[in-house]
Write an enzyme that holds these catalytic residues in place. Structure first.
Site, PDB file in Angstrom:
ATOM      1  N   ASP A 100      46.370  40.825  38.930  1.00  0.00           N
ATOM      2  CA  ASP A 100      46.186  39.829  36.992  1.00  0.00           C
ATOM      3  C   ASP A 100      46.871  38.649  37.961  1.00  0.00           C
ATOM      4  O   ASP A 100      48.311  38.761  38.044  1.00  0.00           O
ATOM      5  CB  ASP A 100      46.677  40.823  35.986  1.00  0.00           C
ATOM      6  CG  ASP A 100      46.295  41.811  35.431  1.00  0.00           C
ATOM      7  OD1 ASP A 100      44.751  41.485  36.274  1.00  0.00           O
ATOM      8  OD2 ASP A 100      46.616  42.925  35.802  1.00  0.00           O
TER       9      ASP A 100
ATOM     10  N   ASP B  32      52.407  36.799  40.699  1.00  0.00           N
ATOM     11  CA  ASP B  32      52.806  35.759  39.831  1.00  0.00           C
ATOM     12  C   ASP B  32      53.662  36.290  38.855  1.00  0.00           C
ATOM     13  O   ASP B  32      53.835  34.825  38.308  1.00  0.00           O
ATOM     14  CB  ASP B  32      51.806  35.897  38.762  1.00  0.00           C
ATOM     15  CG  ASP B  32      51.073  36.865  37.559  1.00  0.00           C
ATOM     16  OD1 ASP B  32      51.132  37.627  38.279  1.00  0.00           O
ATOM     17  OD2 ASP B  32      51.469  36.253  36.284  1.00  0.00           O
TER      18      ASP B  32
ATOM     19  N   HIS C 267      48.039  46.732  26.180  1.00  0.00           N
ATOM     20  CA  HIS C 267      47.521  47.008  27.297  1.00  0.00           C
ATOM     21  C   HIS C 267      48.107  48.499  28.106  1.00  0.00           C
ATOM     22  O   HIS C 267      47.395  48.651  29.369  1.00  0.00           O
ATOM     23  CB  HIS C 267      49.249  46.252  28.219  1.00  0.00           C
ATOM     24  CG  HIS C 267      49.260  44.367  27.673  1.00  0.00           C
ATOM     25  ND1 HIS C 267      48.215  43.716  28.713  1.00  0.00           N
ATOM     26  CD2 HIS C 267      49.744  43.828  27.065  1.00  0.00           C
ATOM     27  CE1 HIS C 267      48.341  42.179  28.614  1.00  0.00           C
ATOM     28  NE2 HIS C 267      49.532  42.663  27.352  1.00  0.00           N
TER      29      HIS C 267
ATOM     30  N   ASP D  91      49.440  41.452  44.118  1.00  0.00           N
ATOM     31  CA  ASP D  91      49.203  42.048  43.378  1.00  0.00           C
ATOM     32  C   ASP D  91      47.326  41.715  43.168  1.00  0.00           C
ATOM     33  O   ASP D  91      46.672  40.750  43.439  1.00  0.00           O
ATOM     34  CB  ASP D  91      50.065  40.975  42.060  1.00  0.00           C
ATOM     35  CG  ASP D  91      49.793  41.418  40.310  1.00  0.00           C
ATOM     36  OD1 ASP D  91      49.959  42.775  40.557  1.00  0.00           O
ATOM     37  OD2 ASP D  91      50.159  40.805  39.842  1.00  0.00           O
TER      38      ASP D  91
ATOM     39  N   ALA E 286      53.188  45.583  20.040  1.00  0.00           N
ATOM     40  CA  ALA E 286      51.560  45.623  19.354  1.00  0.00           C
ATOM     41  C   ALA E 286      51.063  45.769  21.186  1.00  0.00           C
ATOM     42  O   ALA E 286      50.315  45.947  21.149  1.00  0.00           O
ATOM     43  CB  ALA E 286      51.587  44.834  18.972  1.00  0.00           C
TER      44      ALA E 286
END
Length: 507
Positions: free
Chosen positions: A69, A348, A215, A67, A210
């Site tokens: 991030d 993660d 994102h 991955d 939000a």
């Protein structure tokens, strides 16, 4: 059946037991671990170690996946502050929350990863691997709930039923969610302080929306958060020469590598170029997939598409140097030939990255948990080790005292007093150990005696876990990770004696 009598005096045997327990208490109290022992390498755990849940033979791994991030990319503390500020402003500017909320600032010391939020009551809490609430972690807004009976009455105990957990709560599973949880708690506190009527689920839904704005946003770029990071990338990302060396070593040893991320190509390209200090970062991977939409990637049938330019052609092969988006696991396995236990994938996020990859598709998995390094350092500190040693000693004394009462069949008043005193000291010591990690919620990985709900998912869905993927840099490609034997309570006494070599003393 035991005959229970509370005696005001006590027998000669009772006197001996009480004095023996008092002596053990005082000896340990006056002889804690000294500073020299506390700083020694004895019992020291390195934050660069790799921790093993399940046996893993690297000699059988042919493909390494990653991955992006918080796996390849390590972010600075600036990111959490930016997320909080951005969400706060969206809540006021878009969802018309009170303008004074813009005066809020992020507190990095409040929330931790792995907490659960109760939609209906606005409670934020930590639960353990058995879905039991750690009672002194339950907060409404920024305030702890001191009346634990209010929590117990709701669930008829400390346990949260599976249906309630599924429909009325959500878990903060990644590091992006910490500023989100903090803002949610700050807003709940503001509404309570100003006697404003509200439903906690509405607040949670609005912050979730939000976060979606933050994102996602513009097609092809990502949300406003990605745009902010890309404008000043050195303020948010840490360069990683060790990462480049590790990936190059894998490829030199004949391993295949791939990048599978939910982020967009422009964001990944900018970040990887910075992390690796080269624009040729794609040479480190055989396949690069962006906009993967994990965990749907593991379950859906969405086809792959080339990401570099508008196109409508079917993807029937992966070409090195090209970037692909979307897709699904079935087509991925078909196009690459990579499937099952020859794949080791690192991420993660327990649920988005690891759970389906492990359970449904048989990949080996590695969890990257950045908080682990800090928690290990705390556990290495002499003050923490002293407190833990004292807690274990107190629990041993309590077991001895209670066992004597059970064996003799009657109770001694002074012994009852000792037990009550030591139980209180045990509670105080456990709180001190909790606060060593985080004042409000304690360790990410533990409640008191049990692993946390979060830690249990790591244990279930990750073969290995570590603070940084580069911890693997010095590990040979034929290394076999052997986990420690897990003892059931009825096995622990004998098997601990065998492990320690002390069994020979009893033979």
């Amino acid at each position: 059946m035991f005959r229970i009598i509370i005696k005001r005096g006590y027998s000669t045997e009772g006197c001996r037991i009480v004095e023996s327990l008092r002596r053990q208490y005082q000896q340990k109290k006056t002889q804690p671990l000294n500073s020299k022992e506390g700083h020694s390498r004895l019992g020291y755990t390195s934050p660069h170690e790799i921790f093993i849940n399940n046996e893993l033979n690297l000699n059988k791994i042919k493909v390494y996946g990653f991955d992006y991030d918080y796996t390849l990319a390590s972010y600075t503390d600036n990111l959490s502050f930016t997320i909080y500020d951005s969400l706060r402003d969206i809540m006021v500017d878009v969802f018309r929350y009170p303008k004074h909320i813009k005066d809020f600032s992020f507190d990095p010391n409040f929330a931790i990863r792995g907490l659960h939020y109760d939609f209906d009551h606005g409670w934020l809490m930590k639960i353990d691997n058995m879905a039991n609430i750690q009672l002194n972690t339950v907060h409404v807004g920024r305030e702890p709930i001191h009346d634990i009976n209010a929590v117990i009455d709701l669930h008829k105990g400390r346990h949260i039923p599976p249906d309630y957990l599924k429909t009325n709560m959500f878990q903060l599973s990644d590091l992006f969610s910490i500023p989100q949880a903090t803002l949610l708690s700050d807003i709940v506190q503001y509404f309570r302080d100003h006697n404003m009527s509200f439903h906690p689920r509405y607040l949670s839904d609005d912050i979730h929306h939000a976060a979606t704005i933050l994102h996602t946003g513009t097609y092809g770029i990502g949300g406003t958060l990605h745009e902010t990071i890309m404008k000043d990338i050195s303020a948010y990302l840490k360069r990683s020469p060790h990462l480049v060396r590790y990936l190059e070593t894998l490829r030199k040893n004949g391993q295949s590598t791939f990048l599978l991320t939910n982020s967009t190509l422009p964001f990944i390209a900018k970040g990887m170029s910075y992390l690796t200090s080269t624009n040729d970062w794609m040479d480190l991977f055989d396949v690069v997939i962006v906009n993967a939409r994990k965990p749907e990637f593991y379950r859906s049938y969405r086809p792959f598409r080339r990401a570099s330019e508008p196109n409508w052609d079917k993807v029937d092969q992966f070409i090195k140097g090209e970037v692909y988006q979307g897709g699904n696991m079935k087509d991925f396995a078909k196009l690459t030939g990579w499937s099952g236990q020859k794949v080791l994938y690192f991420g993660d996020h327990v649920f988005s990255d690891l759970a389906d990859a492990s359970i449904q598709h048989g990949w080996h998995t590695g969890a990257i948990i950045h908080e682990l390094a800090k928690e290990i350092e705390i556990r290495n500190e002499p003050a923490y080790r002293n407190a833990l040693s004292w807690l274990l000693h107190l629990e041993n004394l309590l077991n001895q005292a209670q066992s004597w009462q059970k064996k003799e069949g009657y109770r001694v008043q002074e012994l009852d007093g000792l037990i009550a005193e030591w139980r209180k000291e045990r509670r105080d010591t456990r709180i001190r150990l909790k606060r060593a990690f985080n004042h409000s919620f304690g360790s990410v990985f533990r409640t008191y005696q049990n692993p946390s709900f979060f830690a249990n998912k790591i244990r279930k869905f990750a073969d290995i876990y570590m603070a940084n993927v580069t911890n693997l840099e010095s590990i040979s490609q034929d290394y076999v990770f052997y986990p420690n034997r897990t003892y059931l309570p009825h096995e622990q006494l004998v098997e601990t004696l065998i492990d320690s070599g002390k069994i020979s003393e009893y033979l």
